[in-house]
Each structure stands twice: as structure tokens, then as C-alpha cells.
Design an enzyme around this catalytic site. Structure first.
Site, PDB file in Angstrom:
ATOM      1  N   TYR A   1      39.935  45.452  42.783  1.00 24.73           N
ATOM      2  CA  TYR A   1      39.662  44.383  41.818  1.00 24.73           C
ATOM      3  C   TYR A   1      38.433  43.575  42.237  1.00 24.73           C
ATOM      4  O   TYR A   1      37.528  43.311  41.424  1.00 24.73           O
ATOM      5  CB  TYR A   1      40.892  43.479  41.713  1.00 24.73           C
ATOM      6  CG  TYR A   1      40.856  42.470  40.595  1.00 24.73           C
ATOM      7  CD1 TYR A   1      41.333  42.785  39.332  1.00 24.73           C
ATOM      8  CD2 TYR A   1      40.365  41.186  40.810  1.00 24.73           C
ATOM      9  CE1 TYR A   1      41.319  41.853  38.308  1.00 24.73           C
ATOM     10  CE2 TYR A   1      40.342  40.249  39.797  1.00 24.73           C
ATOM     11  CZ  TYR A   1      40.823  40.585  38.543  1.00 24.73           C
ATOM     12  OH  TYR A   1      40.804  39.666  37.518  1.00 24.73           O
TER      13      TYR A   1
ATOM     14  N   SER B   1      35.977  36.872  37.169  1.00 20.84           N
ATOM     15  CA  SER B   1      37.091  36.207  37.842  1.00 20.84           C
ATOM     16  C   SER B   1      36.517  35.384  38.982  1.00 20.84           C
ATOM     17  O   SER B   1      35.370  35.601  39.408  1.00 20.84           O
ATOM     18  CB  SER B   1      38.064  37.259  38.392  1.00 20.84           C
ATOM     19  OG  SER B   1      38.955  36.719  39.350  1.00 20.84           O
TER      20      SER B   1
END
Length: 277
Positions: free
Chosen positions: A172, A159
Site C-alpha cells: 500500500y 493517502s
């Protein structure tokens, strides 16, 4: 009189292959994965489903893994593949998944948005198990087959948060930063065996994972849900739209092809200009 400019160009580029050679094929032919076997995690929807479909269309035998049985059933109606219902956070159960894979796509993930002092401890542990420990174990058990065949592709769906941090996403961001490091180690160890390892780093993608964040983001930032995409998700990007799953799948397919044989140990950023700041 010889053209000095042309001579200089030829000296730099070296001999040019004749048309129809292998170099030509690398540049122009679509990716053919006939005879290859792939395992894609988080394949029931979004990025995982798009990658599973792309690999299947390219001729690979695909194992699509997810805990969402209904989503996998729907995917199997669109593509020729094998579905495997499994909870990827159940670390002991990972050993039951296929290990004779040439292409491993670590995609499964979830999100939790909360300030650190309020972040549930069990949720933090769960996210790291699912998004970092699980990829490590899957890579570990897949590498022997790749090494034996002298070819392998490890594609880690990271990401922009593998390269940048955002508030309220401690688990995350931690998992994605760890995945970046793991991918580089795999690249170094795998190179002598014909195995590459790469991260793909999109910004917000139009997926169910992103859609489920909207309520959490609205609550955490104190804004209406209708303003989350514009004010939070698209605020740091220059290209003011969500990334489409098919875009990520196209890049993953390229990374499995012959033109990407020397692409390893790096991160492909699809962030609409986020990291240009």
C-alpha cells in the site's frame, strides 16, 4: 493626507476587481460541472461513492466504475450516473472504459496488512496493479481527450501513506508513494494543455476498506479488535476521529472548480495533524 498603510496594501494587492466580475464568481459561486464528464473508480462505496454523488450533483455526467455490482446498483438509486462493472486490476480490460472524460478520479484501492517476510507475492503485485499501474493506464488513455478540449482534472486519491510509511503495509505504501510521483509528472506535462493533477491525502476514512483492516491490524499488532481504532488508527493524529467520505468529496469538488485552476502538482493533506509530527 493619504493613509500610508492603505497605499502600501493597495500596492501589494494590485487593482481590485469590481463586484460581479469573474473573480467574484470564482470566489462565491458553487462549482458547476454541467457539460463535463467524469470517471470515478472504486465508486461503489466509501470515498468513491461520495465523490461520484458530489460530481453528479454539480451537473457532471458521471461514470461510476467498480467490480461491486450490488454497490453500484445502490449508488445509482441515490444519484444520476452511469455504472460500469469492471475489475480495475484487469489491466487489459481498462481500454474498454470510457476515455472521453474531463475529470478522472483514481480512487480504487485495497489494503493488506502483513510483515514483509510474510507478505504474499501475488498480493503485492495485485495491489500495485490496482493502485498504481491502473491509474497510469487510465490517465494515459484519458489525456488525449483532455488535451483536445484544453481542460482536464486528474484527482488521485492517495493517502497519508503517500507521504508517511507505516509498518506491515509495504504494498500500500509503495503504491501510494508511486501515485504521488505519477501525479506530479502529469501536472508538469498537462499544464500547457489546461490539465491539472492533484493528490488528496486523507488519514483513516470511515469506509469499508478501513473496517476490513481492523481484524488484520489486531492480529498483526497483538491487540483486541476493539482497541485498533484508538491505539493504531487514531494514535498518530491530533484530531481524534476518522475522516468522513463527504469531507474528501467536498475537496475533490473544489479541485474541479474555477478557484483551483492553478492548483496542480501538489498533495492536499487531510490527516488530522498526522504529518505535523
Amino acid at each position: 493626507m493619504p493613509d500610508a498603510r492603505n497605499d502600501a496594501r493597495d500596492d501589494e494587492s494590485g487593482p481590485r476587481p469590481a463586484r460581479g466580475t469573474t473573480d467574484d464568481a470564482v470566489a462565491t459561486n458553487p462549482v458547476d460541472l454541467t457539460g463535463r464528464t467524469a470517471l470515478v473508480t472504486g465508486a461503489a462505496s466509501g470515498i468513491g461513492a461520495a465523490i461520484a454523488r458530489a460530481l453528479s450533483r454539480a451537473g457532471a455526467t458521471v461514470h461510476a466504475v467498480d467490480r461491486d455490482d450490488a454497490g453500484l446498483t445502490a449508488l445509482a438509486e441515490e444519484a444520476t450516473l452511469t455504472t460500469v462493472v469492471a475489475d480495475l486490476a484487469d489491466l487489459d480490460a481498462l481500454a474498454d472504459l470510457p476515455t472521453d472524460v474531463d475529470i478522472l478520479v483514481n480512487n480504487a484501492g485495497i489494503q493488506h496488512v502483513s510483515p514483509i517476510e510474510e507478505f504474499p507475492l501475488d498480493r503485492f503485485d495485485f495491489i500495485l496493479d490496482l493502485m498504481l499501474v491502473s491509474p497510469f493506464r487510465l490517465i494515459r488513455q484519458s489525456l488525449p481527450h483532455m488535451y483536445a478540449g484544453g481542460w482536464g482534472r486528474v484527482i488521485n486519491i492517495s493517502s497519508v501513506h503517500g507521504l508517511r510509511a507505516s509498518p506491515f503495509k509495504s504494498a500500500y505504501v509503495t503504491a501510494k508513494h508511486g501515485l504521488e510521483g505519477l501525479s506530479k509528472v502529469v501536472a508538469l506535462e498537462g499544464a500547457p494543455h489546461g490539465v491539472t493533477s492533484v493528490c488528496i491525502n486523507p488519514a483513516y476514512v470511515r469506509t469499508p476498506l478501513v473496517e476490513t483492516q481492523i481484524a488484520d491490524q489486531a492480529r498483526t499488532h497483538g491487540i483486541p479488535e476493539s482497541e485498533v481504532i484508538e491505539k493504531i488508527m487514531l494514535s498518530p493524529v491530533a484530531v481524534k476521529r476518522l475522516v468522513e467520505p463527504a469531507e474528501v468529496a467536498a475537496l475533490a469538488l473544489f479541485l474541479c472548480g474555477p478557484a483551483a485552476a492553478s492548483v496542480t502538482g501538489t498533495s492536499f493533506v487531510m490527516d488530522g495533524g498526522w504529518t505535523a509530527h
